[in-house]
Design an enzyme around this catalytic site. Structure first.
Site, PDB file in Angstrom:
ATOM      1  N   LYS A  42       0.868  -1.188   0.000  1.00 31.27           N
ATOM      2  CA  LYS A  42       0.000   0.000   0.000  1.00 31.27           C
ATOM      3  C   LYS A  42       0.905   1.238   0.000  1.00 31.27           C
ATOM      4  O   LYS A  42       1.971   1.252   0.613  1.00 31.27           O
ATOM      5  CB  LYS A  42      -0.873  -0.059   1.255  1.00 31.27           C
ATOM      6  CG  LYS A  42      -1.744   1.132   1.480  1.00 31.27           C
ATOM      7  CD  LYS A  42      -3.225   0.791   1.576  1.00 31.27           C
ATOM      8  CE  LYS A  42      -4.072   2.056   1.444  1.00 31.27           C
ATOM      9  NZ  LYS A  42      -4.405   2.416   0.081  1.00 31.27           N
ATOM     10  N   SER A  43       0.504   2.284  -0.702  1.00 32.67           N
ATOM     11  CA  SER A  43       1.353   3.476  -0.829  1.00 32.67           C
ATOM     12  C   SER A  43       1.743   4.052   0.539  1.00 32.67           C
ATOM     13  O   SER A  43       0.892   4.276   1.394  1.00 32.67           O
ATOM     14  CB  SER A  43       0.651   4.556  -1.654  1.00 32.67           C
ATOM     15  OG  SER A  43       0.498   4.137  -2.992  1.00 32.67           O
ATOM     16  N   ASN A  66     -13.540   4.353  -5.532  1.00 31.16           N
ATOM     17  CA  ASN A  66     -12.966   4.453  -4.199  1.00 31.16           C
ATOM     18  C   ASN A  66     -12.299   5.796  -3.975  1.00 31.16           C
ATOM     19  O   ASN A  66     -11.750   6.403  -4.894  1.00 31.16           O
ATOM     20  CB  ASN A  66     -11.964   3.307  -3.941  1.00 31.16           C
ATOM     21  CG  ASN A  66     -10.539   3.672  -4.293  1.00 31.16           C
ATOM     22  OD1 ASN A  66      -9.848   4.344  -3.536  1.00 31.16           O
ATOM     23  ND2 ASN A  66     -10.079   3.239  -5.460  1.00 31.16           N
ATOM     24  N   CYS A 125      -2.506   9.540  -7.777  1.00 34.09           N
ATOM     25  CA  CYS A 125      -3.695   9.216  -7.003  1.00 34.09           C
ATOM     26  C   CYS A 125      -4.683  10.368  -6.986  1.00 34.09           C
ATOM     27  O   CYS A 125      -4.334  11.488  -6.635  1.00 34.09           O
ATOM     28  CB  CYS A 125      -3.349   8.842  -5.573  1.00 34.09           C
ATOM     29  SG  CYS A 125      -4.827   8.340  -4.678  1.00 34.09           S
ATOM     30  N   GLY A 239      -5.498  -2.170 -14.782  1.00 30.24           N
ATOM     31  CA  GLY A 239      -6.742  -1.415 -14.921  1.00 30.24           C
ATOM     32  C   GLY A 239      -7.793  -2.337 -15.498  1.00 30.24           C
ATOM     33  O   GLY A 239      -7.854  -2.525 -16.709  1.00 30.24           O
ATOM     34  N   GLY A 261      -5.964  -5.614  -9.417  1.00 31.22           N
ATOM     35  CA  GLY A 261      -6.438  -5.019  -8.178  1.00 31.22           C
ATOM     36  C   GLY A 261      -7.879  -5.425  -7.928  1.00 31.22           C
ATOM     37  O   GLY A 261      -8.169  -6.396  -7.232  1.00 31.22           O
TER      38      GLY A 261
HETATM   39  C1  LIG Z   1      -9.413   0.381  -2.892  1.00 26.82           C
HETATM   40  C2  LIG Z   1      -8.287   0.825  -3.757  1.00 26.82           C
HETATM   41  C3  LIG Z   1      -7.194   1.478  -3.200  1.00 26.82           C
HETATM   42  C4  LIG Z   1      -6.140   1.904  -3.992  1.00 26.82           C
HETATM   43  N1  LIG Z   1      -5.059   2.509  -3.417  1.00 26.82           N
HETATM   44  C5  LIG Z   1      -3.986   2.818  -4.177  1.00 26.82           C
HETATM   45  C6  LIG Z   1      -2.801   3.329  -3.597  1.00 26.82           C
HETATM   46  O1  LIG Z   1      -2.695   3.508  -2.394  1.00 26.82           O
HETATM   47  N2  LIG Z   1      -1.751   3.620  -4.409  1.00 26.82           N
HETATM   48  C7  LIG Z   1      -1.813   3.425  -5.765  1.00 26.82           C
HETATM   49  O2  LIG Z   1      -0.823   3.677  -6.473  1.00 26.82           O
HETATM   50  N3  LIG Z   1      -2.921   2.928  -6.346  1.00 26.82           N
HETATM   51  C8  LIG Z   1      -4.004   2.628  -5.582  1.00 26.82           C
HETATM   52  N4  LIG Z   1      -5.127   2.113  -6.184  1.00 26.82           N
HETATM   53  C9  LIG Z   1      -5.160   1.935  -7.638  1.00 26.82           C
HETATM   54  C10 LIG Z   1      -4.802   0.516  -8.034  1.00 26.82           C
HETATM   55  O3  LIG Z   1      -3.485   0.212  -7.672  1.00 26.82           O
HETATM   56  C11 LIG Z   1      -4.943   0.318  -9.544  1.00 26.82           C
HETATM   57  O4  LIG Z   1      -4.049   1.184 -10.207  1.00 26.82           O
HETATM   58  C12 LIG Z   1      -6.337   0.599 -10.053  1.00 26.82           C
HETATM   59  O5  LIG Z   1      -7.301   0.128  -9.141  1.00 26.82           O
HETATM   60  C13 LIG Z   1      -6.607  -0.043 -11.418  1.00 26.82           C
HETATM   61  O6  LIG Z   1      -6.449  -1.416 -11.386  1.00 26.82           O
HETATM   62  P1  LIG Z   1      -7.677  -2.455 -11.179  1.00 26.82           P
HETATM   63  O7  LIG Z   1      -8.740  -2.084 -12.133  1.00 26.82           O
HETATM   64  O8  LIG Z   1      -7.087  -3.795 -11.435  1.00 26.82           O
HETATM   65  O9  LIG Z   1      -8.122  -2.279  -9.758  1.00 26.82           O
HETATM   66  C14 LIG Z   1      -6.187   1.693  -5.392  1.00 26.82           C
HETATM   67  C15 LIG Z   1      -7.287   1.040  -5.949  1.00 26.82           C
HETATM   68  C16 LIG Z   1      -8.336   0.610  -5.164  1.00 26.82           C
HETATM   69  C17 LIG Z   1      -9.504  -0.070  -5.816  1.00 26.82           C
END
Ligand SMILES: Cc1cc2nc3c(=O)[nH]c(=O)nc-3n(C[C@H](O)[C@H](O)[C@H](O)COP(=O)(O)O)c2cc1C
Ligand SMILES: Cc1cc2nc3c(=O)[nH]c(=O)nc-3n(C[C@H](O)[C@H](O)[C@H](O)COP(=O)(O)OP(=O)(O)OC[C@H]3O[C@@H](n4cnc5c(N)ncnc54)[C@H](O)[C@@H]3O)c2cc1C
Ligand SMILES: Cc1cc2nc3c(=O)[nH]c(=O)nc-3n(C[C@H](O)[C@H](O)[C@H](O)COP(=O)(O)OP(=O)(O)OC[C@H]3O[C@@H](n4cnc5c(N)ncnc54)[C@H](O)[C@@H]3O)c2cc1C
Ligand SMILES: Cc1cc2nc3c(=O)[nH]c(=O)nc-3n(C[C@H](O)[C@H](O)[C@H](O)COP(=O)(O)O)c2cc1C
Ligand code: FES
Ligand code: FES
Lengths: 302, 278, 302, 278
Positions: A42-43, A66, A125, A239, A261
């Site tokens: 987590k970041s 989110n 973000c 994504g 994710g």
């Molecule tokens: C609940 C949640 C929290 C996330 N928190 C972060 C984060 O802290 N740092 C970050 O770089 N991306 C964060 N993301 C983005 C994801 O890493 C990812 O780039 C994005 O969700 C697209 O991928 P996915 O469609 O497979 O979820 C978050 C995504 C979700 C759904």
């Protein structure tokens, strides 16, 4: 399906997206055991931060919205976790964020010394007013933050980009020029908003939130396709990737690794094993390899 | 319709005040349900938090709230006609087994909430013999005193009702009292309450070779296994749990020791329990 | 549900999105008869243009991706259509585009003389390299084109914006300052890309395309919400609106009229009547009016 | 699986060459089907165009292509193993009625393609008496000469086979030859071919009080009623059609007069027909 990425051997080409599950060593390890080649933490931010009030994460059925708001213990308050991670058997990608180039540098330098395998800069973000995205929508500031961080870290640097950039390929190029070793695309899209019409109020406490999951896959594929044409460093494509054929699609757009994710919501933690198997089956049925299909969607056009 | 997607705004149909600390809010809507599952409760403009379904029938369900912090105090102040958002149900719920002959249910304080529908489900003609051990700080914290047909063993910390002492004392006593030819004496022990109590119950069960199930709590955001806020060791509490069996507990780092704050910082359990949402 | 919009009376608050169906008078009339208060014509360009090869429009199930490519007979070649439209019984919104401020002005001046009820500037189309979106992602160029067109037309001007703008509220404000009478938001999102992994090629002939339909609704709602806070001119809210509750949602975000495009695919041409009925039923059940709920999602926050 | 969503890449299983101008491509995949419906056929890197389903069985279907422009010439050059993308089926298809006793089917050139499965469907034990009138420029343009059990009336423009002249001449003759007590002589006339021919058929039917159905063509993009490329008057050809009955035709502006080019410009039909995609 072993893969080499920036000199490290990963047991699969799948990456756990930052902000999803990766809150402690045990869960990072579990994800890795379930077929994730590279779990991302987590970041990590410059100071303790609680993130937003709930609701912060809503499943829209075809993806999620989110605004968790970058909660972080703060980089100085994770000693125990680094301790535990020090004898890990698996690679990790440490995601970091900051509100200024200075903050990025401070966090990155500290984190780098803790020995992650990679550092990912979350310059993308959308869920905080002061942190993150402001860098990722501007080529010059992306360049500045990457160049500054690059100087103080000793592990490969991955720049994580936002699809909100009007020209993501240009941002990627600026990051490459500044010394980024890889690009990760994309962070959440939008931002979006959902309003509950009965209470007449936005559902997320932060009102707006980033979109993820199946509904953003076409955006992710387009971004990776654009970036692949503008840089020569490898791309982590993510994504909306949920299945093996989704993974093949983004690899054909140009991804070297594939991030997952939101699909954890729809297919469970075992989504990694499932997607690996689906990729393998597809490759076998088509008598081809990941290397051969990487960027294949560009060939006819190039 | 209440689903795991967007919160559905529903009206509070009735509020039952149990004591100054506890109230149950009833909603006249159908909801899928297995004892032990929870819902996310949204009060627009305030916050959203997880609550066990403590009452369930085909067209009504209820949640029992202990007034504690900002959100729960707001929740117990709601009355008929007030609207709240509900999404769920989430989590795995209790494994009720198949053909259990004798089970023990050990509840501490608000831990009675998830266990109550379980006890009701067991109290059917074909259900197992159910020993209910219920404890609380003092008498007014004892939930649902007249809800069950079976007799309950009551304990309070201050002795204001029943045995003065811990539910775990009673549990040990009951296990020992069982005829030696019944081994294990209970087919399953179900427990919910303060984590330290559940850990003690687990320890007792392990010592006597009895399988057990505990229901955990951690800070939650999504409720469906994505955000990672609620992890306890390798377990995702909202999704793999909140109910965990002996096997998972044996290898679960952080059980009865640590929890993540809202920042994601890992702290000792007592620090977590003392922490309050602003 | 009569509505007044920029001084004109519309029989319903629903607008047909530009580029959807509106290719001739008969179909514009049919849409109007089916409950659309304001049918918009397909965007009219400065010169004849065929648009892209097929595939140009693909249904992704939860929305569409399209790169039709702004086909247009060219503003000088539509005499017959204007003739037919001259004795129409219904209002029309004439959408126009250009590759430069000059072209916008030339088309707008000509079209204005043909007597449409409104002129909508499509400064937001992602599906052409030279036309459209370049204006809509930059506040200064948006201001320039709106100000220039405003001088030469005699009907109210609507600026149609793209969610690709990093700050859509700022663009809307620039348009308002330049004299726009209303904002229409949003055009398609993304752009996105879908790759057919068997042929290893992007499905759309133009490769990339704009996303529309249910999957972009959260983006549209967020954009309207942001714009409502920055301008005081009315907003036509569109993007993924398919049902009465979707319409209520975007109205609560701040929309005065509600546009419908992709939903024609999912609910047929009668989608307008259906949505009107659903809006009315909801308003009746809640004892309220459109005026009362407009922007309601802002109240608690304001 | 072939759906209306993303094109499904399928292999050409077989190509049957009918003549230098015509070939049928067979695909061994199931597809939903009603006679008169069409699919969008994608050749990656080339274009995507609508084609009627001319052959259909539970696990195979075919399209018959007349080599004309860039795309169709490429299509007829494809052979077994070549891949094409298919989405569909789209459109309404013919209304086959209920209990028709006697129908006429009037085909001109490639217009035989949508009508052939209709004729086959009618040629069952309970089907209506079916009069097939088939016309073409010359003998080699006559599609499927041996496909139907019923005898067909053949006409060619050049007299190279059958009657020298128009299908409409035969239609009038057949209507007149029917015993006067049969009114209307045909329960339905189905037609597909050049629009001017279909307009003539429609006119004849109107004059004799016979309902008719025609299958139209217009430039298409989406195939499902959104983009507006294919409108003909108030009708959306891909979605409301491509088959239209007498009632719709009576009020359909642009029928047999105008069509939209790819630019959206409305032009006279002959100009539309002469136009070629680059
Ligand atoms: C609940 C949640 C929290 C996330 N928190 C972060 C984060 O802290 N740092 C970050 O770089 N991306 C964060 N993301 C983005 C994801 O890493 C990812 O780039 C994005 O969700 C697209 O991928 P996915 O469609 O497979 O979820 C978050 C995504 C979700 C759904
Ligand atoms: C699966 C589950 C079921 C629960 N069931 C019930 C129930 O039936 N009855 C009941 O009264 N309470 C229940 N809780 C606890 C409830 O969610 C609230 O934490 C509690 O009501 C206190 O909220 P507060 O805002 O009033 O107090 P706060 O001041 O916010 O917090 C008090 C404590 O509650 C916990 N907490 C706060 N926010 C959350 C959150 N978002 N998720 C999880 N824990 C949080 C923390 O441990 C904190 O120390 C349950 C929690 C979980 C995880
Ligand atoms: C519902 C429908 C069913 C059809 N069924 C058949 C069939 O079974 N067999 C057959 O050979 N042809 C059929 N066509 C016509 C076919 O789609 C092509 O238009 C034709 O093959 C010529 O394409 P081309 O590229 O070779 O020629 P081009 O040079 O591109 O065009 C020749 C003519 O075809 C028409 N045309 C071109 N592109 C399109 C398009 N995208 N959509 C509609 N019309 C177009 C125009 O009238 C043009 O003048 C059908 C058309 C429609 C609308
Ligand atoms: C096939 C198609 C063609 C479009 N063409 C145009 C156009 O020419 N001009 C324009 O301003 N918008 C055009 N749009 C965008 C729509 O007007 C609308 O802004 C967008 O689709 C979002 O609304 P929806 O989700 O209701 O479709 C087009 C959209 C589609 C799907
Ligand atoms: S609350 Fe999000 S993973 Fe458990
Ligand atoms: S082809 Fe798009 S509406 Fe008919």
């Amino acid at each position: 399906m072993q893969t080499t990425f920036l000199g490290k051997t990963l047991h699969t080409p799948l990456v756990l997206a930052s902000g999803v599950l990766g809150s402690n060593k045990a869960i990072l390890e579990r994800v890795w055991e379930n077929g994730c080649g590279l779990p991302t933490m987590k970041s990590i931010g410059p100071a303790p931060r609680e993130g937003h009030k709930n609701p912060t994460v809503i499943d829209l059925g075809n993806g999620m919205i989110n605004a968790v708001g970058l909660p972080s213990p703060g980089y100085l308050n994770m000693e125990e976790e680094w301790q535990e991670l020090s004898d890990r058997a698996f690679p990790i990608n440490a995601s970091i964020y900051g509100g200024s180039v200075d903050e990025f540098v401070r966090v990155a330098e500290f984190v780098s010394a803790k020995g992650p395998d990679f550092i990912e800069l979350n310059i993308s973000c959308p869920n905080s007013d002061q942190h993150g995205m402001i860098f990722g929508v501007n080529a010059q500031s992306s360049h500045d933050v990457v160049a500054a961080v690059k100087k103080v870290i000793h592990v490969p640097l991955i720049a994580k980009l936002t699809p909100a950039a009007p020209d993501i390929a240009g941002i990627a190029k600026a990051c490459e020029d500044a010394g980024a070793d890889a690009i990760c695309a994309i962070n959440t899209a939008g931002p979006g908003m959902v309003i509950d019409i009965e209470s007449r109020s936005p559902v997320l406490a932060f009102k707006k939130g980033g979109l993820s999951g199946p509904m953003i896959k076409p955006i992710a594929v387009r971004c990776v396709y654009d970036i692949f044409r503008s840089v020569s460093i490898p791309i982590i494509g993510l994504g909306g990737i949920s299945t093996g054929t989704d993974a093949i699609e983004i690899i054909m757009a140009g991804a070297s690794l594939v991030g997952i994710g939101t699909a954890v919501r729809y297919r469970g933690i075992t989504v990694f094993d499932k997607v690996n198997k689906e990729i393998n089956d597809w490759l076998a049925a088509h008598g081809t390899t990941l290397e051969e299909i990487r960027g294949a969607a560009h060939r006819e056009a190039l | 319709m209440i689903t795991q997607l967007m919160p559905a705004m529903v009206k509070v149909a009735e509020r039952k005040i149990h004591s100054p600390e506890f109230a149950t809010l009833y909603i006249d809507e159908p909801i899928d349900f297995k004892p032990g599952q929870f819902v996310m409760v949204w009060i627009p403009g305030v916050d959203e938090k997880p609550y066990t379904i403590s009452h369930h029938s085909p067209d009504r369900f209820g949640i029992t709230v202990e007034a504690k912090g900002i959100f729960s105090r707001k929740a117990v102040s709601l009355g008929p006609g007030d609207k709240i958002g509900i999404r769920g149900p989430f989590g795995n719920g209790f494994n009720m087994g198949n053909g259990h002959k004798r089970v023990a249910v050990v509840a501490g304080g608000c831990g009675m909430a998830p266990l109550a529908p379980l006890v009701e489900a067991f109290q059917t003609d074909n259900g197992p013999e159910t020993l209910l051990i219920q404890g609380a700080r003092s008498k007014s914290f004892l939930l649902y005193p007249d809800r069950f047909t079976a007799k309950a063993e009551i304990c309070t910390d201050d002795g204001s009702k029943g045995y003065k002492g811990f539910v775990t004392d009673i549990l040990v006593q009951k296990i020992k009292a069982l005829p030696a030819n019944l081994a294990p004496g209970f087919d399953m022990v179900y427990t919910c309450g303060p984590e330290i109590m559940m850990a003690k119950v687990f320890e007792i069960c392990e010592a006597h070779g009895i399988p057990c199930q505990v229901s955990l709590e951690r800070y939650m955001r999504c409720g469906f296994g994505v955000c990672g806020a609620c992890v306890c060791g390798h377990a995702v509490v909202c999704k793999d749990g909140p109910v965990f069996g002996s096997k998972a507990l044996r290898t679960m780092a952080d059980f009865n020791t640590r929890a993540l704050l809202k920042t994601g910082r890992s702290v000792p359990l007592n620090e977590y329990a003392a922490w309050r949402c602003q």
